[in-house]
Design a protein around this motif. Structure first.
Motif, PDB file in Angstrom:
ATOM      1  N   ASP A   1     -22.061 100.229 110.763  1.00 42.00           N
ATOM      2  CA  ASP A   1     -22.793  99.107 110.029  1.00 42.00           C
ATOM      3  C   ASP A   1     -23.393 100.876 109.082  1.00 42.00           C
ATOM      4  O   ASP A   1     -24.289 100.809 108.025  1.00 42.00           O
TER       5      ASP A   1
ATOM      6  N   GLY B   1     -14.081  94.987 110.700  1.00 45.00           N
ATOM      7  CA  GLY B   1     -14.014  94.678 111.797  1.00 45.00           C
ATOM      8  C   GLY B   1     -12.394  95.097 112.581  1.00 45.00           C
ATOM      9  O   GLY B   1     -12.619  94.234 113.044  1.00 45.00           O
ATOM     10  N   TYR B   2     -11.062  95.068 111.508  1.00 40.87           N
ATOM     11  CA  TYR B   2     -10.368  94.993 112.249  1.00 40.87           C
ATOM     12  C   TYR B   2     -10.047  96.542 111.878  1.00 40.87           C
ATOM     13  O   TYR B   2     -10.457  97.556 110.552  1.00 40.87           O
TER      14      TYR B   2
ATOM     15  N   SER C   1      -8.434  93.624 116.546  1.00 39.65           N
ATOM     16  CA  SER C   1      -9.752  93.342 116.004  1.00 39.65           C
ATOM     17  C   SER C   1     -11.184  95.004 116.635  1.00 39.65           C
ATOM     18  O   SER C   1     -10.225  94.779 118.013  1.00 39.65           O
TER      19      SER C   1
ATOM     20  N   LYS D   1     -13.309  94.062 118.704  1.00 40.77           N
ATOM     21  CA  LYS D   1     -14.086  93.830 119.775  1.00 40.77           C
ATOM     22  C   LYS D   1     -12.596  93.543 120.525  1.00 40.77           C
ATOM     23  O   LYS D   1     -13.127  93.750 121.346  1.00 40.77           O
TER      24      LYS D   1
END
Length: 153
Positions: free
Chosen positions: A32, A119-120, A5, A7
């Motif tokens: 984005d 997001g990955y 991820s 994050k």
């Protein structure tokens, strides 16, 4: 190959100076709102490209690999299946193109499917065959960022 991820991206800074630059770009950029196009991070050492496309059937995808660059392939929106298989298990379909730093392989090995949602990311090293753009059950539009990281010249 690494799959994770966004994050957790800072975990991978230890892979080298060029990775640190790539990760700083990923962490400090409004992903984005990136427009389609190429973004210079550190000349030919580290650069990024944003793409949009519709995913395709597995049979229409292409196994590929690079000799000089690693990829960080991050899905910004949509989802796709990224195929993974070590290049030692793939059969070359084309000669290596040193200008484009790419070789394509026959489509005769299934490999591992990584369902990659927004997001990955996956990091593909030069020894990692990968097949991008494959649909997960149904076609969808994907916005993806690929960061190219120079490993060797």
């Amino acid at each position: 190959m690494i799959y994770d991820s966004l994050k957790n991206i800072e975990t991978y800074k230890g892979l080298g100076e060029n990775y640190e630059k790539a990760i700083a770009f990923l962490v400090n950029t409004d992903l984005d709102n990136l427009e389609v196009g190429k973004y210079e991070i550190d000349g030919k050492n580290v650069y990024a490209t944003v793409f949009t496309y519709d995913t395709i059937q597995w049979e229409d995808g292409k196994w590929e690999a690079h000799k000089n660059y690693s990829d960080i392939q991050l899905v910004i929106s949509g989802e796709e299946v990224l195929g993974f298989e070590p290049t030692v298990n793939l059969n070359a379909k084309t000669e290596y193109d040193p200008v484009k730093d790419i070789i394509f392989f026959e489509n005769d090995v299934k490999g591992i499917d990584l369902v990659t949602k927004a997001g990955y990311f996956a990091i593909f090293m030069p020894q990692d065959g990968h097949k991008p753009k494959v649909m997960n059950k149904v076609p969808t539009t994907v916005k993806k960022l690929v960061v190219k990281i120079l490993e060797k010249e």
